[in-house]
Design a protein around this motif. Structure first.
Motif, PDB file in Angstrom:
ATOM      1  N   SER A 104     -12.594  -0.119  11.756  1.00  0.00           N
ATOM      2  CA  SER A 104     -11.773   1.071  11.511  1.00  0.00           C
ATOM      3  C   SER A 104     -10.352   0.930  12.030  1.00  0.00           C
ATOM      4  CB  SER A 104     -12.415   2.297  12.171  1.00  0.00           C
ATOM      5  OG  SER A 104     -13.752   2.484  11.714  1.00  0.00           O
ATOM      6  N   ALA A 105     -10.077  -0.111  12.785  1.00  0.00           N
ATOM      7  CA  ALA A 105      -8.748  -0.263  13.395  1.00  0.00           C
ATOM      8  C   ALA A 105      -7.613  -0.244  12.374  1.00  0.00           C
ATOM      9  CB  ALA A 105      -8.699  -1.545  14.227  1.00  0.00           C
ATOM     10  N   PRO A 106      -7.724  -0.947  11.226  1.00  0.00           N
ATOM     11  CA  PRO A 106      -6.616  -0.900  10.259  1.00  0.00           C
ATOM     12  C   PRO A 106      -6.342   0.490   9.693  1.00  0.00           C
ATOM     13  CG  PRO A 106      -8.030  -2.790   9.818  1.00  0.00           C
ATOM     14  CD  PRO A 106      -8.739  -1.950  10.826  1.00  0.00           C
ATOM     15  N   LEU A 107      -7.310   1.395   9.796  1.00  0.00           N
ATOM     16  CA  LEU A 107      -7.101   2.748   9.284  1.00  0.00           C
ATOM     17  C   LEU A 107      -6.193   3.570  10.183  1.00  0.00           C
ATOM     18  CD1 LEU A 107     -10.754   3.667   8.187  1.00  0.00           C
ATOM     19  CD2 LEU A 107      -8.838   3.085   6.688  1.00  0.00           C
ATOM     20  N   VAL A 108      -6.215   3.277  11.474  1.00  0.00           N
ATOM     21  CA  VAL A 108      -5.477   4.103  12.435  1.00  0.00           C
ATOM     22  C   VAL A 108      -4.260   3.393  13.008  1.00  0.00           C
ATOM     23  CG1 VAL A 108      -7.503   5.463  13.039  1.00  0.00           C
ATOM     24  CG2 VAL A 108      -7.035   3.359  14.293  1.00  0.00           C
ATOM     25  N   LEU A 109      -4.221   2.064  12.903  1.00  0.00           N
ATOM     26  CA  LEU A 109      -3.064   1.333  13.413  1.00  0.00           C
ATOM     27  C   LEU A 109      -1.878   1.474  12.458  1.00  0.00           C
ATOM     28  CD1 LEU A 109      -4.541  -2.049  14.728  1.00  0.00           C
ATOM     29  CD2 LEU A 109      -3.505  -0.232  16.089  1.00  0.00           C
ATOM     30  N   PRO A 110      -0.684   1.688  12.979  1.00  0.00           N
ATOM     31  CA  PRO A 110       0.496   1.660  12.099  1.00  0.00           C
ATOM     32  C   PRO A 110       0.634   0.288  11.448  1.00  0.00           C
ATOM     33  CG  PRO A 110       1.037   2.607  14.246  1.00  0.00           C
ATOM     34  CD  PRO A 110      -0.341   2.039  14.369  1.00  0.00           C
ATOM     35  N   GLU A 111       1.104   0.271  10.217  1.00  0.00           N
ATOM     36  CA  GLU A 111       1.230  -1.003   9.514  1.00  0.00           C
ATOM     37  C   GLU A 111       2.220  -1.937  10.189  1.00  0.00           C
ATOM     38  OE1 GLU A 111       1.688  -1.075   5.309  1.00  0.00           O
ATOM     39  OE2 GLU A 111       0.431   0.685   4.978  1.00  0.00           O
ATOM     40  N   VAL A 112       3.181  -1.367  10.907  1.00  0.00           N
ATOM     41  CA  VAL A 112       4.124  -2.207  11.639  1.00  0.00           C
ATOM     42  C   VAL A 112       3.393  -3.019  12.698  1.00  0.00           C
ATOM     43  CG1 VAL A 112       6.116  -2.195  13.174  1.00  0.00           C
ATOM     44  CG2 VAL A 112       6.046  -0.650  11.218  1.00  0.00           C
ATOM     45  N   VAL A 113       2.503  -2.369  13.427  1.00  0.00           N
ATOM     46  CA  VAL A 113       1.727  -3.058  14.462  1.00  0.00           C
ATOM     47  C   VAL A 113       0.812  -4.107  13.834  1.00  0.00           C
ATOM     48  CG1 VAL A 113       0.018  -2.755  16.300  1.00  0.00           C
ATOM     49  CG2 VAL A 113       1.821  -1.049  15.971  1.00  0.00           C
ATOM     50  N   GLY A 197     -13.345   1.528  -4.849  1.00  0.00           N
ATOM     51  CA  GLY A 197     -12.807   0.719  -3.758  1.00  0.00           C
ATOM     52  C   GLY A 197     -11.884  -0.374  -4.259  1.00  0.00           C
ATOM     53  N   TRP A 198     -12.239  -0.976  -5.394  1.00  0.00           N
ATOM     54  CA  TRP A 198     -11.393  -2.030  -5.968  1.00  0.00           C
ATOM     55  C   TRP A 198     -10.045  -1.464  -6.401  1.00  0.00           C
ATOM     56  CZ3 TRP A 198      -8.617  -3.665 -10.087  1.00  0.00           C
ATOM     57  CH2 TRP A 198      -8.398  -5.040 -10.222  1.00  0.00           C
ATOM     58  N   LEU A 199     -10.069  -0.329  -7.066  1.00  0.00           N
ATOM     59  CA  LEU A 199      -8.821   0.289  -7.521  1.00  0.00           C
ATOM     60  C   LEU A 199      -7.953   0.723  -6.337  1.00  0.00           C
ATOM     61  CD1 LEU A 199     -10.076   2.468 -10.508  1.00  0.00           C
ATOM     62  CD2 LEU A 199      -8.538   0.504 -10.641  1.00  0.00           C
ATOM     63  N   LEU A 200      -8.594   1.264  -5.294  1.00  0.00           N
ATOM     64  CA  LEU A 200      -7.841   1.683  -4.115  1.00  0.00           C
ATOM     65  C   LEU A 200      -7.178   0.480  -3.445  1.00  0.00           C
ATOM     66  CD1 LEU A 200      -7.028   3.887  -2.098  1.00  0.00           C
ATOM     67  CD2 LEU A 200      -9.209   3.510  -0.922  1.00  0.00           C
ATOM     68  N   SER A 201      -7.918  -0.614  -3.315  1.00  0.00           N
ATOM     69  CA  SER A 201      -7.358  -1.824  -2.705  1.00  0.00           C
ATOM     70  C   SER A 201      -6.241  -2.399  -3.560  1.00  0.00           C
ATOM     71  CB  SER A 201      -8.467  -2.872  -2.515  1.00  0.00           C
ATOM     72  OG  SER A 201      -9.495  -2.386  -1.684  1.00  0.00           O
ATOM     73  N   PHE A 202      -6.425  -2.404  -4.860  1.00  0.00           N
ATOM     74  CA  PHE A 202      -5.399  -2.910  -5.766  1.00  0.00           C
ATOM     75  C   PHE A 202      -4.099  -2.127  -5.611  1.00  0.00           C
ATOM     76  CE2 PHE A 202      -3.202  -2.924  -9.868  1.00  0.00           C
ATOM     77  CZ  PHE A 202      -3.144  -4.276 -10.160  1.00  0.00           C
ATOM     78  N   THR A 203      -4.219  -0.805  -5.546  1.00  0.00           N
ATOM     79  CA  THR A 203      -3.031   0.039  -5.421  1.00  0.00           C
ATOM     80  C   THR A 203      -2.354  -0.139  -4.069  1.00  0.00           C
ATOM     81  OG1 THR A 203      -4.048   1.678  -6.888  1.00  0.00           O
ATOM     82  CG2 THR A 203      -2.176   2.407  -5.570  1.00  0.00           C
ATOM     83  N   LEU A 204      -3.144  -0.185  -3.000  1.00  0.00           N
ATOM     84  CA  LEU A 204      -2.582  -0.362  -1.664  1.00  0.00           C
ATOM     85  C   LEU A 204      -1.840  -1.691  -1.543  1.00  0.00           C
ATOM     86  CD1 LEU A 204      -5.496   0.974   0.581  1.00  0.00           C
ATOM     87  CD2 LEU A 204      -3.262   2.038   0.254  1.00  0.00           C
ATOM     88  N   SER A 205      -2.425  -2.737  -2.092  1.00  0.00           N
ATOM     89  CA  SER A 205      -1.787  -4.054  -2.022  1.00  0.00           C
ATOM     90  C   SER A 205      -0.516  -4.090  -2.861  1.00  0.00           C
ATOM     91  CB  SER A 205      -2.760  -5.135  -2.501  1.00  0.00           C
ATOM     92  OG  SER A 205      -2.140  -6.402  -2.549  1.00  0.00           O
ATOM     93  N   LEU A 206      -0.580  -3.527  -4.051  1.00  0.00           N
ATOM     94  CA  LEU A 206       0.574  -3.547  -4.952  1.00  0.00           C
ATOM     95  C   LEU A 206       1.736  -2.742  -4.388  1.00  0.00           C
ATOM     96  CD1 LEU A 206       1.096  -4.796  -7.788  1.00  0.00           C
ATOM     97  CD2 LEU A 206       0.555  -2.559  -8.748  1.00  0.00           C
ATOM     98  N   ASP A 207       1.429  -1.734  -3.582  1.00  0.00           N
ATOM     99  CA  ASP A 207       2.439  -0.809  -3.085  1.00  0.00           C
ATOM    100  C   ASP A 207       2.957  -1.175  -1.691  1.00  0.00           C
ATOM    101  OD1 ASP A 207       3.935   1.692  -3.437  1.00  0.00           O
ATOM    102  OD2 ASP A 207       2.681   2.460  -1.822  1.00  0.00           O
ATOM    103  N   ASP A 208       2.326  -2.140  -1.028  1.00  0.00           N
ATOM    104  CA  ASP A 208       2.646  -2.397   0.370  1.00  0.00           C
ATOM    105  C   ASP A 208       4.024  -3.023   0.541  1.00  0.00           C
ATOM    106  OD1 ASP A 208       1.772  -2.810   3.292  1.00  0.00           O
ATOM    107  OD2 ASP A 208       2.377  -4.818   2.656  1.00  0.00           O
ATOM    108  N   VAL A 209       4.733  -2.548   1.563  1.00  0.00           N
ATOM    109  CA  VAL A 209       6.047  -3.077   1.898  1.00  0.00           C
ATOM    110  C   VAL A 209       6.058  -3.671   3.304  1.00  0.00           C
ATOM    111  CG1 VAL A 209       8.484  -2.498   2.244  1.00  0.00           C
ATOM    112  CG2 VAL A 209       7.217  -1.445   0.378  1.00  0.00           C
ATOM    113  N   VAL A 210       5.497  -2.928   4.262  1.00  0.00           N
ATOM    114  CA  VAL A 210       5.643  -3.289   5.667  1.00  0.00           C
ATOM    115  C   VAL A 210       4.965  -4.618   5.983  1.00  0.00           C
ATOM    116  CG1 VAL A 210       5.206  -2.547   8.034  1.00  0.00           C
ATOM    117  CG2 VAL A 210       5.811  -0.859   6.292  1.00  0.00           C
ATOM    118  N   ILE A 211       3.674  -4.734   5.637  1.00  0.00           N
ATOM    119  CA  ILE A 211       2.945  -5.963   5.941  1.00  0.00           C
ATOM    120  C   ILE A 211       3.546  -7.146   5.196  1.00  0.00           C
ATOM    121  CG2 ILE A 211       0.702  -7.113   5.730  1.00  0.00           C
ATOM    122  CD1 ILE A 211      -0.630  -4.459   6.206  1.00  0.00           C
ATOM    123  N   ALA A 212       3.906  -6.943   3.924  1.00  0.00           N
ATOM    124  CA  ALA A 212       4.506  -8.021   3.148  1.00  0.00           C
ATOM    125  C   ALA A 212       5.847  -8.451   3.733  1.00  0.00           C
ATOM    126  CB  ALA A 212       4.681  -7.577   1.695  1.00  0.00           C
ATOM    127  N   ALA A 213       6.597  -7.512   4.314  1.00  0.00           N
ATOM    128  CA  ALA A 213       7.884  -7.858   4.907  1.00  0.00           C
ATOM    129  C   ALA A 213       7.706  -8.799   6.092  1.00  0.00           C
ATOM    130  CB  ALA A 213       8.610  -6.588   5.341  1.00  0.00           C
TER     131      ALA A 213
END
Length: 266
Positions: A104-113, A197-213
Motif C-alpha cells: 500500500s505504500a505507493p498509494l500514500v507516498l507522494p510521487e516525488v518521494v 485494473g489494466w485500464l487504470l494502470s494504462f492511464t496512470l502510466s500514460l499520464d505520469d510526469v513526476v516519476i518519469a521526470a
C-alpha cells in the motif's frame, strides 16, 4: 413532485457530464481548427494532423509513452492480481502487516518521494552491479509498475472478496488442483476487475510526469514531459490532434472493457 425530482436529477446529471466532458469535446473540436490560435475557430481543417505526422519528436515521445503504458499495465495487472489474491485467500501469515504496508505504500507516498527513492536505487545498483546502464525505458517502466501494482491489487482484492467460493470448492472436490481452479474458474470470474485494473494502470502510466521526470534519460522523453517542455513556448494545435488520437484509443479500450463486463454478467 415526481416530475420535478426527475427533472432536477436530469439537470444535475447533465451539468456533471458537461463539467467532465465539455473540455475534452472542445479539445477534439479545436484539433480540426484551421487557425493556429487554440482559442479562435476559423474553419475546418486537417492540417494539424498533417503537421503532427511530421513532428518526429512528439511522435517519438508518444510512441515511447504508449509502449511503456502497455508494458506497465500488463505487468502491474499480473503482479497486482497475485498480490490481491494473496491478501484475500491466504489468510494472515508471518509478515502479513509488513506485506500490506509495502503493497500500500505507493498509494500514500507522494510521487516525488517514490521517484527520488527509485532513482537512488537505480543509481546504486548501477554503481554496484553495472546495471541498469543509465536511465531509460526500463527504469521508467519499473517505476510506473511499482506505482500501478498497488492500484491493481486494491481492485482485484475487492472483487475476489465478493466471489462465491462454492464453484471453486466444487472444482477442488472434483479433483482439480488449486492452480487449475485459479486459471479456469477464478480468473474468468474476475475478468472485469482485471480489465478495470489494466485500464487504470494504462492511464496512470500514460499520464505520469513526476516519476518519469526522475527516471528518464537522454533520448527517453515521455509524452507528458515533451508537452510540459513545450508549454513554455506556447502549445501548438498539433497537441490537440495528438490528444484526440489518444482519447479515441482509450475510448476503444473502455468500450471493449464494458463489452467484457456485459458478457460476464450475462
Amino acid at each position: 413532485m415526481k416530475r420535478r425530482g426527475h427533472a432536477w436529477r436530469a439537470f444535475n446529471l447533465t451539468l456533471g457530464y458537461l463539467f467532465l466532458y465539455a473540455p475534452i469535446a472542445c479539445l477534439m473540436v479545436f484539433s480540426f481548427n484551421a487557425s493556429s490560435l487554440m482559442t479562435s475557430w476559423s474553419g475546418f481543417s486537417l492540417k494539424w494532423y498533417h503537421q503532427l505526422a511530421g513532428d518526429q519528436a512528439l511522435l517519438n515521445a508518444a510512441w515511447l509513452s504508449l509502449r511503456i503504458a502497455l508494458l506497465t499495465a500488463t505487468a502491474a495487472t499480473i503482479i497486482g492480481t497475485w498480490a490481491g489474491y494473496v491478501l484475500v485467500r491466504m489468510g494472515r501469515f508471518r509478515g502479513f502487516a509488513l506485506y500490506i504496508g509495502m503493497l500500500s505504500a505507493p498509494l500514500v507516498l507522494p510521487e516525488v518521494v517514490l521517484g527520488i527513492s527509485l532513482l537512488l536505487l537505480f543509481v546504486e545498483t548501477s554503481k554496484t552491479l553495472g546495471w541498469p546502464d543509465g536511465n531509460g525505458m526500463f527504469t521508467i517502466w519499473a517505476g510506473h509498475t511499482t506505482l500501478c501494482v498497488a492500484y491493481v491489487a486494491v481492485v482485484i482484492q475487492s472483487r475476489v472478496r465478493d466471489l462465491d467460493r462454492s464453484l471453486e470448492e466444487a472444482a477442488l472436490d472434483l479433483g482439480a488442483t488449486p492452480l487449475k481452479v485459479f486459471f479456469l474458474i477464478t480468473l474468468p470470474l474476475i475478468a472485469p476487475a482485471l480489465a478495470a485494473g489494466w485500464l487504470l494502470s494504462f492511464t496512470l502510466s500514460l499520464d505520469d510526469v513526476v516519476i518519469a521526470a526522475f527516471l528518464s534519460g537522454p533520448g527517453y522523453t515521455t509524452l507528458p514531459l515533451e508537452i510540459f517542455s513545450r508549454v513554455r513556448l506556447g502549445l501548438r494545435p498539433e497537441i490537440n490532434a495528438l490528444a484526440t488520437l489518444f482519447i479515441l484509443l482509450v475510448g476503444i479500450f473502455v468500450v471493449l472493457a464494458n463489452i467484457l463486463q456485459r458478457r460476464q454478467r450475462s
